[in-house]
Design a protein around this motif. Structure first.
Motif, mmCIF file in Angstrom:
data_model
loop_
_atom_site.group_PDB
_atom_site.id
_atom_site.type_symbol
_atom_site.label_atom_id
_atom_site.label_comp_id
_atom_site.label_asym_id
_atom_site.label_seq_id
_atom_site.Cartn_x
_atom_site.Cartn_y
_atom_site.Cartn_z
ATOM 1 N N ILE A 15 13.818 56.936 -49.057
ATOM 2 C CA ILE A 15 14.310 55.673 -49.275
ATOM 3 C C ILE A 15 13.574 54.350 -49.028
ATOM 4 O O ILE A 15 14.979 54.118 -47.325
ATOM 5 C CB ILE A 15 15.853 55.610 -50.093
ATOM 6 C CG1 ILE A 15 15.832 54.535 -51.186
ATOM 7 C CG2 ILE A 15 17.023 56.129 -48.848
ATOM 8 C CD1 ILE A 15 17.330 55.008 -51.532
ATOM 9 N N PHE A 16 13.451 53.643 -49.066
ATOM 10 C CA PHE A 16 13.066 51.914 -48.316
ATOM 11 C C PHE A 16 14.490 51.189 -48.353
ATOM 12 O O PHE A 16 14.364 50.507 -50.122
ATOM 13 C CB PHE A 16 12.093 51.208 -48.625
ATOM 14 C CG PHE A 16 12.044 49.933 -47.882
ATOM 15 C CD1 PHE A 16 11.661 50.218 -46.546
ATOM 16 C CD2 PHE A 16 12.536 48.821 -48.057
ATOM 17 C CE1 PHE A 16 10.225 48.988 -46.037
ATOM 18 C CE2 PHE A 16 12.255 48.435 -47.221
ATOM 19 C CZ PHE A 16 11.862 47.549 -46.327
ATOM 20 N N VAL A 17 16.025 51.342 -48.150
ATOM 21 C CA VAL A 17 17.193 50.760 -48.851
ATOM 22 C C VAL A 17 17.362 49.001 -48.676
ATOM 23 O O VAL A 17 16.277 48.220 -47.910
ATOM 24 C CB VAL A 17 18.289 50.778 -47.688
ATOM 25 C CG1 VAL A 17 18.984 49.866 -48.093
ATOM 26 C CG2 VAL A 17 18.543 52.204 -48.271
ATOM 27 N N ALA A 70 26.565 47.369 -41.554
ATOM 28 C CA ALA A 70 26.666 48.100 -41.007
ATOM 29 C C ALA A 70 27.511 49.061 -41.849
ATOM 30 O O ALA A 70 27.091 51.021 -41.219
ATOM 31 C CB ALA A 70 27.278 47.819 -39.642
ATOM 32 N N SER A 71 28.101 49.037 -41.685
ATOM 33 C CA SER A 71 29.093 50.028 -42.444
ATOM 34 C C SER A 71 28.528 50.919 -43.883
ATOM 35 O O SER A 71 28.746 52.022 -43.879
ATOM 36 C CB SER A 71 30.346 49.771 -43.194
ATOM 37 O OG SER A 71 30.260 48.584 -44.537
ATOM 38 N N GLY A 72 27.446 50.544 -44.954
ATOM 39 C CA GLY A 72 26.237 50.859 -45.756
ATOM 40 C C GLY A 72 24.882 51.892 -45.136
ATOM 41 O O GLY A 72 25.391 52.941 -45.418
ATOM 42 N N LEU A 73 24.676 51.466 -44.040
ATOM 43 C CA LEU A 73 24.597 51.952 -43.312
ATOM 44 C C LEU A 73 24.748 53.876 -42.678
ATOM 45 O O LEU A 73 23.946 54.426 -42.714
ATOM 46 C CB LEU A 73 23.686 51.009 -42.409
ATOM 47 C CG LEU A 73 22.897 50.680 -42.470
ATOM 48 C CD1 LEU A 73 21.408 49.608 -41.051
ATOM 49 C CD2 LEU A 73 21.460 50.713 -44.061
ATOM 50 N N LEU A 115 22.128 54.198 -49.735
ATOM 51 C CA LEU A 115 21.772 54.877 -49.951
ATOM 52 C C LEU A 115 23.463 55.678 -50.405
ATOM 53 O O LEU A 115 24.468 55.457 -50.156
ATOM 54 C CB LEU A 115 21.407 56.428 -49.348
ATOM 55 C CG LEU A 115 21.357 57.892 -49.824
ATOM 56 C CD1 LEU A 115 20.903 57.278 -51.099
ATOM 57 C CD2 LEU A 115 21.143 58.766 -48.882
ATOM 58 N N ASN A 116 23.443 55.727 -51.781
ATOM 59 C CA ASN A 116 24.547 56.303 -52.121
ATOM 60 C C ASN A 116 24.302 56.599 -53.806
ATOM 61 O O ASN A 116 23.135 56.889 -54.058
ATOM 62 C CB ASN A 116 25.452 54.846 -52.712
ATOM 63 C CG ASN A 116 25.227 53.739 -53.898
ATOM 64 O OD1 ASN A 116 24.499 54.002 -54.388
ATOM 65 N ND2 ASN A 116 25.448 52.756 -53.534
ATOM 66 N N ALA A 174 22.987 61.421 -45.998
ATOM 67 C CA ALA A 174 21.568 61.540 -46.662
ATOM 68 C C ALA A 174 21.782 63.349 -46.043
ATOM 69 O O ALA A 174 21.330 64.007 -46.151
ATOM 70 C CB ALA A 174 20.734 61.233 -45.426
ATOM 71 N N GLY A 175 22.851 63.594 -44.410
ATOM 72 C CA GLY A 175 22.932 64.751 -44.530
ATOM 73 C C GLY A 175 23.593 65.925 -45.491
ATOM 74 O O GLY A 175 23.409 67.037 -45.257
#
Length: 699
Positions: free
Chosen positions: A294-296, A302-305, A280-281, A312-313
């Motif tokens: 959203i389904f990534v 790991a860094s992207g998640l 998510l970006n 999202a927050g």
């Protein structure tokens, strides 16, 4: 969802085509994998003309050029109306979405209120998917609803249709267990037959500024009774204006859907191009904020998640509205996954996750091991782990982190009466009161019971017996629960977590038996009346005698156990304790289990039963029928249809929670001129109403 690399397995360094068996270019080719050897409805019907209703699928508006393949109908969703839908009654779900709760997890590693799981599962082809089951037990009979937060009814192809509505049996089974079901809107890549005009058709605006296809998607979901849509826009060639239209379309669908779920797949970006972000970006966040989740795409890191959860927050949304895609279509539990990037053991979960094609547990079965029991053994391992015990899911080998290890299970047992016959929604025959009333294999998930959510927790100081669903014998439906092994110490089988209110008149009924060759067994009902405990702790059971069964098997027997004055005001855990004798092997079956606080009552008789259309085979020996009836007054679990035989007996033909049913091949018996059909309403305690009848005259 096209070819991708798995960031969870950098050493592999190769593309894994996740859709190679799903997206097929060109008309007339099946869009979804079907297990080898699975009979089609036409084959089952033999020479009987085909009146088979199917799950509905459409293109948004314009249709492909050319001619559809055999068995495929090209239809426009924009032109659809319920009034002109000939299969509407067969495709309408009847079971409302149940509320559920999360009890304390069975182990110390699973957590409530954090990561959730979505499943994208294909149950059949896009075209030719029977509306109400079929005459085979070889079927993806999903039962591990306790770990799912939503199910996507996966499908769609350029040769059949791009919009797929879930069939009623899947929705009814999911709803009974509190799981929402989403249909699929799939706009395929150009390489797989995609055409940008279908994307533009989808997001077209009316003169009034509304989105007519979004209105139709809302209408379909409301009329058919499912819960929302999964949007997958992968057709390249778009621009920023198209992306804006798509964002507005998604926002409109969610806003005007008034509670319908909308999940967006990570493909189209704000430029209109298809460019999978794998996180998510800012390139895809406007679609996320317009949708519910959203389904990534599968190549996440790991860094992207971690960044996705943070963003999202910042967008005032839960990080658990982000699904990290995990493609299990090809390798199942051997799929390499960086689990700590999603559900770390020593820190809060980062995001939720989604399984792409968990029906691998079914489709990957070898040809010589396709019996229902083989499937459930594999499916239990997928969801629970190699130990087959969610209280100790890591007591096995390999890198698979089963859902039971990280995600808290949930239950819908909050009201009386509750009953189950451990019917999984498919079987080799149909049983009534321990006797087969049909010798035909079948599947219909709408007939599936609420099944134990924790499979299988066994408390014993001795040898752990094997526990499974078994299809060789049943009290009712197609299966029973089988405990098989040496009971060298008492074994308590923890079956259901619940919040069942109890009164002084509460009773538990269990119908059980031992098989021939079994040793004797003493049976007790195990109930926990205390409030929620702590994760991973065994319940404080109270044991109530339910009788002893002799060695060798004497047939089914029903025991009614009074709980007396409860020590608490609710039943929180329900199970059984078995005690063997002399260390002999035991094969004990549980065919039915119920909790009630009043005498069983039969539901009201269904209204007028009628044959709405029919077609007789050329030899006059069988006929295809569509039948319908009026819903009974008052609550009904489902309806069952029987054929009255000339000698006075009955043959089970099928069942459904709805009020219409298709009989692909009614068998004529002894040259009779008229066959009488009966439909009965079945209540929550499996009591049956008086029948409504109709006569079918053979010609």
């Amino acid at each position: 969802m096209t070819e991708h690399r798995s960031s969870a397995d950098p050493a592999v360094g190769r593309a894994r085509p996740s859709r190679r068996r799903v997206l097929i270019a060109g008309a007339g080719t099946a869009g979804l994998l079907l297990a080898p050897g699975l009979p089609t409805a036409a084959a089952a019907a033999g020479t009987v003309p085909n009146l088979q209703p199917h799950a509905s699928y459409w293109f948004p508006d314009s249709l492909p050029s050319g001619t559809p393949g055999d068995g495929i109908q090209w239809r426009s969703l924009k032109a659809w109306t319920p009034e002109t839908d000939p299969d509407l009654a067969f495709n309408t779900a009847s079971v409302p979405l149940a509320a559920r709760f999360a009890p304390p997890p069975a182990n110390t590693t699973a957590r409530a209120g954090q990561a959730r799981i979505s499943g994208l599962a294909a149950f059949d082809h896009t075209a030719g998917n029977p509306s109400q089951g079929s005459a085979t037990a070889d079927y993806y009979a999903l039962t591990h609803w306790a770990y799912l937060d939503e199910l996507v009814f996966w499908g769609g192809s350029s040769g059949e249709g791009l919009i797929l509505a879930p069939n009623a049996p899947v929705v009814d089974a999911a709803h009974r267990n509190g799981v929402p079901v989403l249909g699929t809107v799939f706009l395929p890549p150009v390489a797989y037959g995609g055409d940008l005009r279908w994307t533009r058709d989808l997001v077209q605006r009316g003169a009034d500024g509304r989105f007519p296809i979004a209105d139709q998607l809302i209408r379909v979901a409301r009329v058919y009774g499912f819960d929302g849509w999964f949007l997958n826009a992968e057709t390249g060639g778009g621009d920023a204006a198209l992306a804006t239209d798509m964002r507005d379309f998604v926002q409109y669908l969610r806003t005007h859907g008034h509670g319908l779920r909308v999940t967006w797949y990570d493909a189209m970006t704000d430029t209109g191009a298809v460019d999978w972000q794998n996180e998510l970006n800012p390139r895809n966040q406007e679609f996320f904020t317009a949708a519910d989740s959203i389904f990534v795409n599968f190549d996440w890191s790991a860094s992207g998640l971690a960044a996705s959860g943070t963003l999202a927050g910042e967008l005032d949304r839960s990080r658990y509205a982000v699904w990290a895609g995990i493609d299990v279509e090809s390798r199942g539990w051997d799929t390499p996954v960086d689990w700590d990037a999603i559900v770390p053991a020593a820190a809060p979960h980062v995001t939720s996750y989604g399984f792409y094609r968990p029906e691998w547990t079914w489709t990957s079965l070898p040809a010589d091991r396709r019996a229902p029991g083989d499937f459930h053994a594999r499916d239990d391992r997928f969801w629970t782990g190699p130990s087959l015990d969610p209280s100790a899911p890591r007591s096995g080998t390999g890198g698979w982190r089963a859902p039971a290890e990280s995600v808290a299970d949930r239950s819908t047992l909050t009201a009386l009466p509750f009953a189950t016959t451990f019917n999984t929604g498919h079987g080799l025959r149909w049983y009534e009161h321990g006797t087969p009333s049909s010798d035909t294999a079948w599947n219909h998930l709408g007939l599936q019971d609420r099944l134990p959510g924790r499979r299988w927790v066994v408390h014993t100081a001795g040898t752990r017996p094997a526990v499974s669903f078994d299809f060789a014998d049943a009290w009712r439906g197609g299966s029973s629960l089988l405990v098989d092994g040496v009971l060298d110490a008492p074994a308590t089988l923890e079956l259901y977590t619940a919040r069942l209110p109890l009164t002084g008149g509460a009773v538990v009924e269990l119908t059980h038996r031992t098989d021939p060759g079994s040793g004797p067994v003493r049976v007790e009902v195990a109930v926990a009346l205390d409030g929620p405990g702590t994760p991973g702790t065994a319940p404080r059971f109270r044991y109530v005698p339910a009788g002893s069964l002799p060695a060798g098997g004497r047939g089914w027997t029903t025991a009614t156990v009074r709980l007396g004055q409860p020590h608490g005001n609710a039943l929180h855990v329900l199970g059984v304790r078995l005690t063997g004798s002399g260390g002999t092997a035991v094969r004990w079956r549980l065919g039915g289990l119920a909790v009630r606080d009043s005498a069983p009552k039969s539901p009201a008789r269904p209204g007028l039963l009628a044959v709405t259309s029919s077609a007789t085979a050329a030899d006059g020996a069988s006929a295809a029928l569509r039948i319908g009836w009026r819903r009974s007054a008052g609550p009904v679990r489902h309806y069952e249809v029987h054929q009255v035989l000339p000698g006075g007996g009955r043959r089970f033909l099928g069942g459904t929670p709805g009020t219409a049913y298709y009989l692909p091949a009614l068998r004529r018996t002894a040259g009779e001129a008229v066959t009488r059909l009966e439909v009965r309403a079945v209540g929550e305690l499996f009591t049956s109403s008086a029948p409504s009848s109709a006569a079918f005259t053979w010609i």
